[in-house]
Design a protein around this motif. Structure first.
Motif, PDB file in Angstrom:
ATOM      1  N   MET A   1       0.888  -1.050   0.032  1.00 34.83           N
ATOM      2  CA  MET A   1       0.100  -0.005   0.020  1.00 34.83           C
ATOM      3  C   MET A   1       0.767   1.365   0.072  1.00 34.83           C
ATOM      4  N   THR A   2       0.748   2.060  -0.764  1.00 37.42           N
ATOM      5  CA  THR A   2       1.240   3.408  -1.031  1.00 37.42           C
ATOM      6  C   THR A   2       1.277   4.255   0.286  1.00 37.42           C
ATOM      7  N   SER A   3       2.261   5.041   0.579  1.00 37.64           N
ATOM      8  CA  SER A   3       2.345   6.001   1.816  1.00 37.64           C
ATOM      9  C   SER A   3       1.033   7.021   1.317  1.00 37.64           C
ATOM     10  N   ARG A   4       0.903   7.559   0.197  1.00 37.66           N
ATOM     11  CA  ARG A   4      -0.283   8.424  -0.217  1.00 37.66           C
ATOM     12  C   ARG A   4      -1.715   7.702   0.285  1.00 37.66           C
ATOM     13  N   MET A   5      -1.857   6.496  -0.035  1.00 41.13           N
ATOM     14  CA  MET A   5      -3.072   5.703   0.315  1.00 41.13           C
ATOM     15  C   MET A   5      -3.146   5.690   1.867  1.00 41.13           C
ATOM     16  N   LYS A   6      -2.193   5.474   2.772  1.00 39.83           N
ATOM     17  CA  LYS A   6      -2.044   5.482   3.978  1.00 39.83           C
ATOM     18  C   LYS A   6      -2.285   6.745   4.711  1.00 39.83           C
ATOM     19  N   ASP A   7      -1.780   7.942   3.922  1.00 38.11           N
ATOM     20  CA  ASP A   7      -1.928   9.229   4.503  1.00 38.11           C
ATOM     21  C   ASP A   7      -3.573   9.783   4.166  1.00 38.11           C
ATOM     22  N   TYR A   8      -4.105   9.055   3.048  1.00 38.87           N
ATOM     23  CA  TYR A   8      -5.556   9.444   2.663  1.00 38.87           C
ATOM     24  C   TYR A   8      -6.337   8.927   3.767  1.00 38.87           C
ATOM     25  N   LEU A   9      -6.199   7.803   4.148  1.00 37.77           N
ATOM     26  CA  LEU A   9      -7.080   7.309   5.067  1.00 37.77           C
ATOM     27  C   LEU A   9      -6.667   7.756   6.521  1.00 37.77           C
ATOM     28  N   ASP A  10      -5.665   8.066   6.967  1.00 32.37           N
ATOM     29  CA  ASP A  10      -5.491   8.822   8.114  1.00 32.37           C
ATOM     30  C   ASP A  10      -6.148  10.202   8.103  1.00 32.37           C
ATOM     31  N   ASN A  11      -6.483  10.836   6.797  1.00 30.17           N
ATOM     32  CA  ASN A  11      -6.967  12.103   6.901  1.00 30.17           C
ATOM     33  C   ASN A  11      -8.480  11.781   6.835  1.00 30.17           C
ATOM     34  N   VAL A  12      -9.104  10.725   6.318  1.00 34.38           N
ATOM     35  CA  VAL A  12     -10.698  10.877   6.085  1.00 34.38           C
ATOM     36  C   VAL A  12     -11.244   9.680   7.210  1.00 34.38           C
ATOM     37  N   MET A  13     -10.351   8.958   7.939  1.00 33.01           N
ATOM     38  CA  MET A  13     -11.108   8.237   9.022  1.00 33.01           C
ATOM     39  C   MET A  13     -11.111   9.362  10.332  1.00 33.01           C
ATOM     40  N   ILE A  14     -12.263   9.946  10.366  1.00 35.27           N
ATOM     41  CA  ILE A  14     -12.689  10.848  11.439  1.00 35.27           C
ATOM     42  C   ILE A  14     -13.817  10.605  12.042  1.00 35.27           C
ATOM     43  N   ALA A  15     -13.476  10.364  13.380  1.00 35.11           N
ATOM     44  CA  ALA A  15     -14.597  10.101  14.257  1.00 35.11           C
ATOM     45  C   ALA A  15     -15.590  10.771  14.186  1.00 35.11           C
ATOM     46  N   SER A  16     -17.073  10.542  14.094  1.00 32.18           N
ATOM     47  CA  SER A  16     -18.032  11.438  14.035  1.00 32.18           C
ATOM     48  C   SER A  16     -18.437  12.032  12.520  1.00 32.18           C
ATOM     49  N   GLU A  17     -17.543  11.640  11.617  1.00 34.61           N
ATOM     50  CA  GLU A  17     -17.580  12.011  10.239  1.00 34.61           C
ATOM     51  C   GLU A  17     -17.802  10.847   9.346  1.00 34.61           C
ATOM     52  N   THR A  18     -16.829   9.848   9.478  1.00 33.54           N
ATOM     53  CA  THR A  18     -16.866   8.712   8.678  1.00 33.54           C
ATOM     54  C   THR A  18     -16.953   7.613   9.465  1.00 33.54           C
ATOM     55  N   PHE A  19     -16.770   7.519  10.765  1.00 35.23           N
ATOM     56  CA  PHE A  19     -17.217   6.412  11.621  1.00 35.23           C
ATOM     57  C   PHE A  19     -17.682   7.113  13.198  1.00 35.23           C
ATOM     58  N   ARG A  20     -18.476   6.252  13.822  1.00 32.32           N
ATOM     59  CA  ARG A  20     -18.861   7.008  14.996  1.00 32.32           C
ATOM     60  C   ARG A  20     -18.508   5.613  16.384  1.00 32.32           C
ATOM     61  N   TYR A  21     -17.843   5.970  17.189  1.00 31.45           N
ATOM     62  CA  TYR A  21     -17.779   5.045  18.327  1.00 31.45           C
ATOM     63  C   TYR A  21     -19.038   4.766  19.034  1.00 31.45           C
ATOM     64  N   ILE A  22     -19.215   3.518  19.480  1.00 27.67           N
ATOM     65  CA  ILE A  22     -20.483   3.088  20.322  1.00 27.67           C
ATOM     66  C   ILE A  22     -20.241   2.677  21.811  1.00 27.67           C
ATOM     67  N   ALA A  23     -21.008   2.934  22.598  1.00 28.87           N
ATOM     68  CA  ALA A  23     -20.796   2.733  23.825  1.00 28.87           C
ATOM     69  C   ALA A  23     -20.533   1.353  24.406  1.00 28.87           C
ATOM     70  N   ASP A  24     -21.166   0.404  23.770  1.00 31.26           N
ATOM     71  CA  ASP A  24     -20.917  -1.012  24.024  1.00 31.26           C
ATOM     72  C   ASP A  24     -20.559  -1.878  22.698  1.00 31.26           C
ATOM     73  N   PRO A  25     -19.408  -2.503  22.935  1.00 30.20           N
ATOM     74  CA  PRO A  25     -18.852  -3.527  21.751  1.00 30.20           C
ATOM     75  C   PRO A  25     -19.860  -4.333  21.202  1.00 30.20           C
ATOM     76  N   LEU A  26     -20.042  -4.556  19.766  1.00 26.48           N
ATOM     77  CA  LEU A  26     -20.698  -5.374  19.163  1.00 26.48           C
ATOM     78  C   LEU A  26     -20.188  -6.870  19.774  1.00 26.48           C
ATOM     79  N   GLU A  27     -21.082  -7.971  19.255  1.00 25.51           N
ATOM     80  CA  GLU A  27     -20.580  -9.177  19.627  1.00 25.51           C
ATOM     81  C   GLU A  27     -19.139  -9.413  19.078  1.00 25.51           C
ATOM     82  N   ASN A  28     -18.885  -9.152  18.016  1.00 27.60           N
ATOM     83  CA  ASN A  28     -17.427  -9.512  17.366  1.00 27.60           C
ATOM     84  C   ASN A  28     -16.375  -8.511  17.953  1.00 27.60           C
TER      85      ASN A  28
END
Length: 118
Positions: free
Chosen positions: A1-28
């Protein structure tokens, strides 16, 4: 994986924008839910010097496509994640024309399904 792709992911993986943390873990054990669930689609064009799709030993070291698919579908919520490969670009003798021809055919197929309304 290129460093640019990793940099992209680091910049778009933003809590409350691309994903949200939940209070209780799922079964998995998962502690987040995706937020990009409005039919987002991704097409990854992937080139490699070796061939990783034969189902042999080298398939186990081909981690980037698996990692990226998980990031886009499971963590961000994309509905479609398609990979098109141009493989064997360093295996001698290199048949560049055949490799690129096969990849172009696969890209055309992928585009037809990528934009196909389901």
């Amino acid at each position: 994986m290129t460093s640019r792709m990793k940099d992209y992911l680091d910049n778009v993986m933003i809590a409350s924008e691309t994903f949200r943390y939940i209070a209780d873990p799922l079964e998995n054990g998962k502690v987040s839910v995706p937020l990009l669930v409005d039919d987002y689609r991704a097409l990854l064009l992937f080139a490699s010097g070796s061939i990783y799709t034969k189902g042999d030993f080298y398939g186990n070291v081909d981690f980037a496509p698996h990692y990226l698919k998980m990031m886009f579908t499971e963590l961000m919520g994309f509905s479609t994640f398609t990979i098109v490969r141009a493989e064997g670009t360093s295996i001698l003798p290199v048949d560049e024309e055949a490799i690129l021809s096969k990849a172009f055919i696969e890209v055309e197929k992928a585009f037809l399904t990528l934009y196909d309304d389901k």
